[in-house]
Design an enzyme around this catalytic site. Structure first.
Site, PDB file in Angstrom:
ATOM      1  CD  GLU A 291      -2.682   1.353   2.493  1.00  0.00           C
ATOM      2  OE1 GLU A 291      -3.291   2.410   2.717  1.00  0.00           O
ATOM      3  OE2 GLU A 291      -2.756   0.351   3.214  1.00  0.00           O
TER       4      GLU A 291
ATOM      5  CE  LYS B   7      -4.378 -18.050  13.001  1.00  0.00           C
ATOM      6  NZ  LYS B   7      -3.989 -18.663  14.269  1.00  0.00           N
TER       7      LYS B   7
ATOM      8  CG  ASP C  16      -0.905 -16.609  12.296  1.00  0.00           C
ATOM      9  OD1 ASP C  16      -1.299 -16.242  11.175  1.00  0.00           O
ATOM     10  OD2 ASP C  16      -1.380 -17.595  12.898  1.00  0.00           O
TER      11      ASP C  16
ATOM     12  CG  HIS D  33      -4.040   7.595  -0.376  1.00  0.00           C
ATOM     13  ND1 HIS D  33      -3.759   6.263  -0.359  1.00  0.00           N
ATOM     14  CD2 HIS D  33      -4.199   7.959   0.924  1.00  0.00           C
ATOM     15  CE1 HIS D  33      -3.766   5.819   0.888  1.00  0.00           C
ATOM     16  NE2 HIS D  33      -4.030   6.828   1.675  1.00  0.00           N
TER      17      HIS D  33
END
Length: 590
Positions: free
Chosen positions: A269, A401, A477, A575
């Site tokens: 990004e 998660k 993770d 951006h």
């Protein structure tokens, strides 16, 4: 059939060029030059206008700058107040027309013809010459009008950039070819190639070739060589066919608890690393940030079932009785020298019991460690509660998660608070906004806006952005970004309203510095950059806790920068500058 003839050029060619294709009996060049009148003057763009060139210049040059200045001023004001850019009034439309007309004039003035062909159109006879006309019939005309009718030779084309060499197809040995055929017909399982061949790199290549033939799709863009496949065998990834490359940026240095850290961030990004870097600069210029760890414990919650709810309640009372805790702690820790049971929290749903074990895990993230300890306890309880049916080692009361209120309230992994006081001059100079604007935006966006959305742990601007980037760079993770990104961002004016106190509270950062992806060479190098590689021999768990504070500090910088961009209206502009590629993807070969 007709042959197209080039339009006359504004620059007349030499008369000799008009004689190159003439009949052999044509007169000598010198005679033609002597008899022909002077070539007609070159056509100028200004000839299209009825006024003298000096008057049109005095009109269009100021018109261009005035129209451009007016439109930039108007659009800047619209961006500042949030008004739609496409809604135009009469003056706006007039300015646009003036700008376009002045641009057309200036382009024609400098020789780029746009309107000249429309003002002096050519007839059809000027465009084409019959190809079957006798040579003698059109050769004299070409000789007499050589200057306006023949175009100069075309400029040599610029050499194109050399294309990258095509990927070299993988050459298989006879043995590998036989194994590929075995994988394709199902006689050799793909997952067994490493053990069968004894060479992880060779196994990945064979599996990749079998996949290519099976799907008919090329994997040329996926790298195969240059990776240590032995390092992931049985630990990180099964059945590999290559590896994915990601760019890694460095934000910082970050001044946290009196020390400097360069924060690695792996991301695709645009703006993310640059924005975090700006926030960390503001923190550094204001004296740095401080952090505190409130809890440190990984959880696992098995689900068990009894014949009756009463029987399930008996086990719950047994587990929550302090008299039994020491015995359970010894049983829990017998499979690891680092696992230390901290507590057991129970919840019931009818005759089903969920037991949430929490334990310290040293420098490991600790999921395997706590699972082994839980299994030890379940085996121990089976003797006193033989009617207990273990449904699952994980009953989702952990919760791993997944966004869950239990992690938001009770914490999981490392619970960290990181804070800093940003000086007023830094807010103005570095962050380009004001303290009142930041405080108001945080209240309306991060607090009230998230409450309206019914957010669970999402009372922040973009904590998950920074957490994910640091996780991927340091071998954590990535899926545990879900609960690790639980964060509430607070902003409050202090010191008489001049400065701003900023903090992030993150109750469930799940990180480790040993095990899993932390052992891979690239990830280990970035952990070493932070000074947290491997286990801390002097104080087990210290490296993992330090990594958690680094994550929280980076989130603090990212929150501060993004909120400032939103408050000042610079988000879209940044951006568009940093997150848009100018490469024509349609020309990239597949």
């Amino acid at each position: 059939m007709e042959a197209r003839r080039r339009f006359p050029s504004s620059k007349p060619p030499r008369p000799e060029e008009g004689l190159r294709n003439c009949h052999p009996a044509a007169a000598p060049v010198s005679a033609v030059i002597a008899k022909d009148p002077a070539p007609p003057p070159a056509v100028k763009a200004s000839d299209a206008l009825p006024l003298p060139i000096r008057l049109t210049n005095k009109f269009f040059f100021p018109l261009f700058f005035l129209a451009a200045y007016y439109l930039m001023t108007r659009w800047r004001e619209k961006v500042r107040i949030g008004a739609p850019l496409h809604i135009l009034n009469f003056l706006d439309m007039t300015a646009i027309v003036a700008l376009v007309s002045s641009i057309l004039y200036l382009l024609n003035f400098f020789g780029i013809e746009l309107i000249q062909p429309f003002l002096t159109p050519r007839g059809a006879e000027d465009d084409f010459i019959p190809a079957d006309a006798p040579e003698d019939s059109h050769c004299p005309s070409l000789c007499s009008e050589a200057a306006p009718t023949l175009a100069p030779p075309p400029a040599p084309k610029k050499a194109a950039a050399p294309l990258p060499p095509p990927p070299v197809p993988q050459v298989l040995t006879a043995d590998d070819e036989e194994i590929v055929l075995g994988v394709l017909d199902g006689s050799i399982p793909s997952y067994s190639l490493e053990s069968k061949l004894g060479d992880c790199r060779r196994a990945a290549g064979v599996r990749r070739e079998a996949l290519r033939r099976m799907t008919g799709r090329s994997l040329d863009g996926l790298p195969l060589d240059g990776f240590d496949y032995d390092s992931i065998l049985g630990q990180c990834c099964e059945m590999p066919v290559g590896y994915v490359t990601l760019p890694v940026g460095i934000a910082g240095p970050m001044l946290l608890d009196g020390k400097f850290y360069h924060v690695p961030m792996a991301t695709t990004e645009g703006c993310l690393v640059a924005s975090t870097n700006r926030g960390l600069k503001a923190i550094r210029d204001s004296g740095g940030a401080e952090s505190v760890i409130l809890r440190d414990g990984m959880t696992r919650a098995p689900a068990v079932r009894f014949a009756t709810a009463k029987r399930a309640a008996e086990l719950r009372l047994y587990l929550e009785d302090a008299v039994n805790f020491d015995t359970l702690s010894v049983v829990f820790s017998k499979s690891s020298r680092f696992a230390r049971l901290q507590g057991i929290q129970c919840a019931m749903a009818g005759k089903n019991l969920y037991m949430r074990f929490r334990c310290a895990t040293g420098d490991a993230m600790g999921m395997n460690m706590v699972s082994k300890g839980v299994q030890n306890v379940l085996d121990f309880l089976q003797s006193d509660f033989p009617d207990m049916e273990v449904i699952s080692i994980s009953g989702n009361f952990c919760s791993d998660k997944k966004p869950a209120a239990v992690n938001w309230i009770e914490g999981r992994g490392k619970s960290v608070v990181c804070e800093a006081i940003i000086k007023e001059e830094v807010v103005l100079k570095v962050l380009k906004t004001t303290v009142p604007a930041l405080v108001e935006l945080n209240m309306l966006k991060n607090l009230a806006g998230s409450a309206v959305a019914g957010a669970l742990g999402g009372f922040n601007a973009h904590a998950a952005n920074i957490v994910s980037a640091v996780f991927i760079a340091t071998g954590q993770d990535p899926a545990q970004n879900v609960e690790s990104s639980h964060c509430i961002t607070m902003m409050e004016a202090v010191n008489g309203g001049k400065d701003i106190h900023v903090s992030v509270t993150m109750p469930s950062i799940e990180v480790g510095t040993v095990g899993g992806g932390t052992q891979l060479s690239a990830q280990a190098a970035l952990l070493d950059l932070l000074g947290v590689k491997g286990a801390n021999a002097a104080s087990p768990g210290a490296n993992a806790r330090l990594l958690a504070t680094v994550v929280a500090g980076a989130v603090l910088g990212g929150e501060l920068s993004l909120m400032s961009a939103l408050a000042s209206g610079h988000l879209v502009r940044s951006h568009m500058k940093y997150n848009r590629s100018s490469k024509d993807v349609s020309k990239i070969s597949s």
